[in-house]
Write a protein that holds these residues in place. Structure first.
Motif, PDB file in Angstrom:
ATOM      1  N   GLU A  49      25.932  26.383  40.948  1.00  0.00           N
ATOM      2  CA  GLU A  49      24.880  25.426  40.653  1.00  0.00           C
ATOM      3  C   GLU A  49      25.375  24.531  39.517  1.00  0.00           C
ATOM      4  N   THR A  50      24.713  23.399  39.327  1.00  0.00           N
ATOM      5  CA  THR A  50      25.009  22.551  38.175  1.00  0.00           C
ATOM      6  C   THR A  50      24.610  23.281  36.903  1.00  0.00           C
ATOM      7  N   ARG A  51      25.491  23.244  35.896  1.00  0.00           N
ATOM      8  CA  ARG A  51      25.250  23.972  34.655  1.00  0.00           C
ATOM      9  C   ARG A  51      25.506  23.073  33.450  1.00  0.00           C
ATOM     10  N   THR A  52      24.637  23.184  32.458  1.00  0.00           N
ATOM     11  CA  THR A  52      24.807  22.425  31.214  1.00  0.00           C
ATOM     12  C   THR A  52      24.849  23.329  29.986  1.00  0.00           C
ATOM     13  N   ALA A  53      24.295  24.529  30.083  1.00  0.00           N
ATOM     14  CA  ALA A  53      24.185  25.410  28.909  1.00  0.00           C
ATOM     15  C   ALA A  53      25.543  25.788  28.346  1.00  0.00           C
ATOM     16  N   THR A  54      26.578  25.801  29.199  1.00  0.00           N
ATOM     17  CA  THR A  54      27.905  26.220  28.741  1.00  0.00           C
ATOM     18  C   THR A  54      28.780  25.054  28.316  1.00  0.00           C
ATOM     19  N   ARG A  55      28.260  23.839  28.389  1.00  0.00           N
ATOM     20  CA  ARG A  55      29.050  22.691  27.937  1.00  0.00           C
ATOM     21  C   ARG A  55      29.264  22.766  26.427  1.00  0.00           C
ATOM     22  N   PRO A  56      30.357  22.211  25.928  1.00  0.00           N
ATOM     23  CA  PRO A  56      30.604  22.252  24.474  1.00  0.00           C
ATOM     24  C   PRO A  56      29.418  21.696  23.687  1.00  0.00           C
ATOM     25  N   GLY A  57      28.944  22.472  22.736  1.00  0.00           N
ATOM     26  CA  GLY A  57      27.811  22.074  21.928  1.00  0.00           C
ATOM     27  C   GLY A  57      26.463  22.341  22.564  1.00  0.00           C
ATOM     28  N   GLU A  90      35.491  29.791   6.644  1.00  0.00           N
ATOM     29  CA  GLU A  90      34.642  29.304   7.729  1.00  0.00           C
ATOM     30  C   GLU A  90      34.432  30.369   8.794  1.00  0.00           C
ATOM     31  N   ARG A  91      33.185  30.494   9.250  1.00  0.00           N
ATOM     32  CA  ARG A  91      32.869  31.387  10.361  1.00  0.00           C
ATOM     33  C   ARG A  91      32.894  30.559  11.649  1.00  0.00           C
ATOM     34  N   ILE A  92      33.719  30.954  12.581  1.00  0.00           N
ATOM     35  CA  ILE A  92      33.883  30.150  13.791  1.00  0.00           C
ATOM     36  C   ILE A  92      34.005  31.050  15.019  1.00  0.00           C
ATOM     37  N   ALA A  93      33.885  30.411  16.186  1.00  0.00           N
ATOM     38  CA  ALA A  93      34.057  31.116  17.459  1.00  0.00           C
ATOM     39  C   ALA A  93      34.899  30.243  18.379  1.00  0.00           C
ATOM     40  N   TYR A  94      35.872  30.843  19.017  1.00  0.00           N
ATOM     41  CA  TYR A  94      36.722  30.143  19.984  1.00  0.00           C
ATOM     42  C   TYR A  94      36.388  30.625  21.397  1.00  0.00           C
ATOM     43  N   ARG A  95      36.374  29.718  22.322  1.00  0.00           N
ATOM     44  CA  ARG A  95      36.287  30.062  23.733  1.00  0.00           C
ATOM     45  C   ARG A  95      37.042  29.015  24.537  1.00  0.00           C
ATOM     46  N   VAL A  96      37.345  29.318  25.794  1.00  0.00           N
ATOM     47  CA  VAL A  96      38.116  28.393  26.621  1.00  0.00           C
ATOM     48  C   VAL A  96      37.452  28.202  27.974  1.00  0.00           C
ATOM     49  N   GLU A  97      37.618  26.993  28.514  1.00  0.00           N
ATOM     50  CA  GLU A  97      37.230  26.675  29.880  1.00  0.00           C
ATOM     51  C   GLU A  97      38.484  26.199  30.605  1.00  0.00           C
ATOM     52  N   ILE A  98      38.659  26.655  31.832  1.00  0.00           N
ATOM     53  CA  ILE A  98      39.843  26.316  32.617  1.00  0.00           C
ATOM     54  C   ILE A  98      39.385  25.842  33.986  1.00  0.00           C
ATOM     55  N   ARG A  99      39.900  24.702  34.406  1.00  0.00           N
ATOM     56  CA  ARG A  99      39.540  24.155  35.718  1.00  0.00           C
ATOM     57  C   ARG A  99      40.794  23.698  36.448  1.00  0.00           C
ATOM     58  N   GLY A 100      40.716  23.867  37.743  1.00  0.00           N
ATOM     59  CA  GLY A 100      41.785  23.437  38.632  1.00  0.00           C
ATOM     60  C   GLY A 100      41.290  23.695  40.035  1.00  0.00           C
ATOM     61  N   ILE A 105      46.232  22.811  36.331  1.00  0.00           N
ATOM     62  CA  ILE A 105      45.014  23.239  35.646  1.00  0.00           C
ATOM     63  C   ILE A 105      44.803  22.401  34.388  1.00  0.00           C
ATOM     64  N   LYS A 106      43.552  22.373  33.931  1.00  0.00           N
ATOM     65  CA  LYS A 106      43.190  21.766  32.655  1.00  0.00           C
ATOM     66  C   LYS A 106      42.517  22.826  31.798  1.00  0.00           C
ATOM     67  N   VAL A 107      43.013  22.988  30.587  1.00  0.00           N
ATOM     68  CA  VAL A 107      42.508  24.012  29.675  1.00  0.00           C
ATOM     69  C   VAL A 107      41.823  23.327  28.495  1.00  0.00           C
ATOM     70  N   THR A 108      40.570  23.688  28.270  1.00  0.00           N
ATOM     71  CA  THR A 108      39.805  23.141  27.148  1.00  0.00           C
ATOM     72  C   THR A 108      39.536  24.257  26.150  1.00  0.00           C
ATOM     73  N   ILE A 109      39.975  24.032  24.899  1.00  0.00           N
ATOM     74  CA  ILE A 109      39.734  25.003  23.832  1.00  0.00           C
ATOM     75  C   ILE A 109      38.575  24.495  22.995  1.00  0.00           C
ATOM     76  N   ILE A 110      37.557  25.341  22.859  1.00  0.00           N
ATOM     77  CA  ILE A 110      36.322  24.962  22.176  1.00  0.00           C
ATOM     78  C   ILE A 110      36.166  25.835  20.935  1.00  0.00           C
ATOM     79  N   ARG A 111      35.943  25.187  19.788  1.00  0.00           N
ATOM     80  CA  ARG A 111      35.735  25.921  18.538  1.00  0.00           C
ATOM     81  C   ARG A 111      34.330  25.629  18.028  1.00  0.00           C
ATOM     82  N   SER A 112      33.471  26.626  18.081  1.00  0.00           N
ATOM     83  CA  SER A 112      32.092  26.495  17.593  1.00  0.00           C
ATOM     84  C   SER A 112      31.406  25.252  18.141  1.00  0.00           C
ATOM     85  N   GLY A 113      31.537  25.052  19.447  1.00  0.00           N
ATOM     86  CA  GLY A 113      30.857  23.955  20.111  1.00  0.00           C
ATOM     87  C   GLY A 113      31.608  22.647  20.129  1.00  0.00           C
TER      88      GLY A 113
END
Length: 504
Positions: free
Chosen positions: A317-325, A479-489, A446-454
């Motif tokens: 489904e279309t999703r927006t909650a997981t977009r950066p920020g 600084e308190r931070i969180a890293y996550r990644v999104e990968i698409r291909g 593939i495209k890899v996006t690294i996200i740090r705290s949004g």
């Protein structure tokens, strides 16, 4: 002698005459290994088209390690006409776990698991704790809201755990007290009705030359009182009161928080199901007119409820909650700043119903867990710890796999993986290590996006096998931070966060 897990997969591949995907890399250094699961699967016990046995057989053919069942707990909906809703009502019921019998359901799962030990079969339910009505039939705008606002619950071991869930239509969870006793008060009308009925005052009249007895006129009101008492008692049944009324529309997330709290107290793990999926259709009921049934997207559930473990982050489904920020990053921020006791994690969510329902394959959307042991307990521990990622496979020929995702410091001597927390102890050389492969071992873009705290801090382009270390030079020492990644291909991967929280 049981062959090692990896060898068993190779043997299965040879037997099937096809290539079974490689599910992940060597994780011996971290003490965990990948376990590939289809999460949110229905069987014929509820709305699925396959039996429990057939579900597991398909999982075996696809080389999956686990299936997390999500059969519908209760599919029963009713509407009553005011003021006697308990008498003049219509109820619609569909197959569900509660109708099938919770004890029988758990026993059947255990029996299938005993016959198919190569695939973990995890009991679970999909449940909508509450729905409510607005509008009316005469005005032709009757609407049922939130019948598909669902939670997934895993890990409940006993039938009484399910019986305690506060769900609309589950009588076992109803409350009994002085209000229940008051609902029996219409029965007192039987007393004057009996007294009137037992009166023997007859009047004799002559009809011609024949005497004729007329029954006393009090018997008619006696019958009316008895009928009224019976009607009011029917209206009051069942005697218990549901925790939340389906005719009350201003409850917000209270029914959902109540279910989360009850499930967690009884050892369950709760996942918000597909928070941005939509549901809308209109049902015709002849002379009664039509009823609109709708559920609006509910990504704000991630903000307004607590205690749940995860949510569906990857699904069709279309999703927006997981977009950066987006909302997910906002809730992660609340956790980092100490406003939440635990962070929310993302899963892949399939919503598989089998043949005749949709065109989904059992391995279309997966959740890959990094487990310490290949057991139901090991899987549950990995989910609660956030050691997992969601993946959607766009093509049948191959899929993408996250071989490694770690945040390291001090030259790589210290690091953390998904769901873990790294204390850099003053180190500023934070390195994000991402490694991605394809299950066919081929080269795919593939495209890899690294996200740090949004915030997006890196966009990387490459092809599988992909291995990159990104040095983040813009981090403050405290600084308190969180890293996550999104990968698409030719597929999609959504990781869970790695937290960096300095001890000082």
């Amino acid at each position: 002698m049981t062959p090692p897990y990896g060898l068993k997969i190779l043997v299965m591949a040879a037997a099937l005459g096809s290539t079974v995907p490689a599910w992940g890399g060597d994780t011996s250094e971290t003490g965990v290994r990948p376990l590939v699961a289809a999460l949110h699967v229905h069987s014929s016990v509820s709305t699925g088209g396959l039996s429990l046995e057939q579900v597991v057989e398909q999982a075996e053919k696809l080389g999956l390690d686990a299936v997390l069942l999500s059969d519908n707990f209760l599919l029963q909906y009713e509407y009553g006409i005011w003021p006697l809703r308990g008498v003049f009502r219509r109820t619609v019921a569909l197959p569900s776990v509660l109708e099938h019998g919770v004890g029988q359901y758990l026993a059947e799962i255990a029996a299938v698991q005993a016959r198919h030990q190569g695939v973990l079969l995890i009991p679970g339910i999909e449940v909508a704790p509450h729905y409510y009505w607005t509008g009316s039939l005469p005005e032709r705008n009757l609407t049922m809201h939130d019948a598909q606002k669902n939670l997934l619950v895993f890990g409940l071991a006993q039938p009484e755990d399910y019986a305690a869930l506060p769900v609309a239509g589950n009588p076992s969870s109803y409350r009994y007290g002085w209000t229940s006793a008051l609902s029996l008060t219409p029965g007192l009308l039987f007393v004057p009705a009996a007294w009137l009925w037992r009166r023997h005052n007859y009047r004799t009249r002559l009809v011609g030359v024949v005497p004729y007895k007329l029954t006393d006129r009090y018997r008619t009101p006696a019958l009316l009182l008895a009928g009224l008492a019976l009607l009011l008692l029917l209206h009051a049944s069942p005697l218990g009161q549901p925790v939340f009324s389906i005719y009350e529309s201003g409850l917000g997330y209270r029914p959902y928080q109540a279910l989360i709290d009850t499930a967690v107290q009884r050892g369950g793990t709760v996942v918000w199901s597909m928070p941005e999926a939509r549901a809308f259709h209109v049902e015709a009921y002849g002379l009664l007119g039509q009823v609109t049934i709708k559920t609006n997207p509910y990504p704000d559930a991630l903000l307004f409820t607590t205690g749940y473990t995860a949510f569906g982050g990857v699904y069709e489904e279309t999703r927006t909650a997981t977009r950066p920020g987006g909302i997910w990053d906002q809730v992660i921020g609340l956790y980092l700043n100490g406003h939440r006791a635990k962070p929310p994690y993302a899963t892949g969510e399939l919503a598989f119903h089998g043949p005749g329902h949709d065109t989904k394959a059992l391995d279309r959307v997966l959740t890959v867990f990094w487990v310490r042991e290949r057991t139901a307990a090991g899987l549950a521990e990995a989910m609660r710890a956030g050691r997992m990622y969601g993946v959607e496979q766009y093509r049948k020929e191959f899929g993408l796999r996250l071989e490694s995702f770690r945040v390291e410091c001090q030259g790589g001597s210290r690091g953390a993986g998904s769901g873990d927390t790294l204390d850099p102890q003053g180190a500023r050389d934070l390195i994000v290590h991402v490694s991605v492969s394809a299950t066919d071992r081929g080269a795919h873009p593939i495209k890899v996006t690294i996200i740090r705290s949004g915030e997006v801090v890196a966009r990387l382009v490459g092809e599988t096998p992909f291995d990159h270390r990104f040095v983040d030079e813009r981090v403050l020492s405290n600084e308190r931070i969180a890293y996550r990644v999104e990968i698409r291909g030719d597929g999609e991967i959504l990781s869970n966060p790695i937290f960096v929280r300095p001890s000082t």
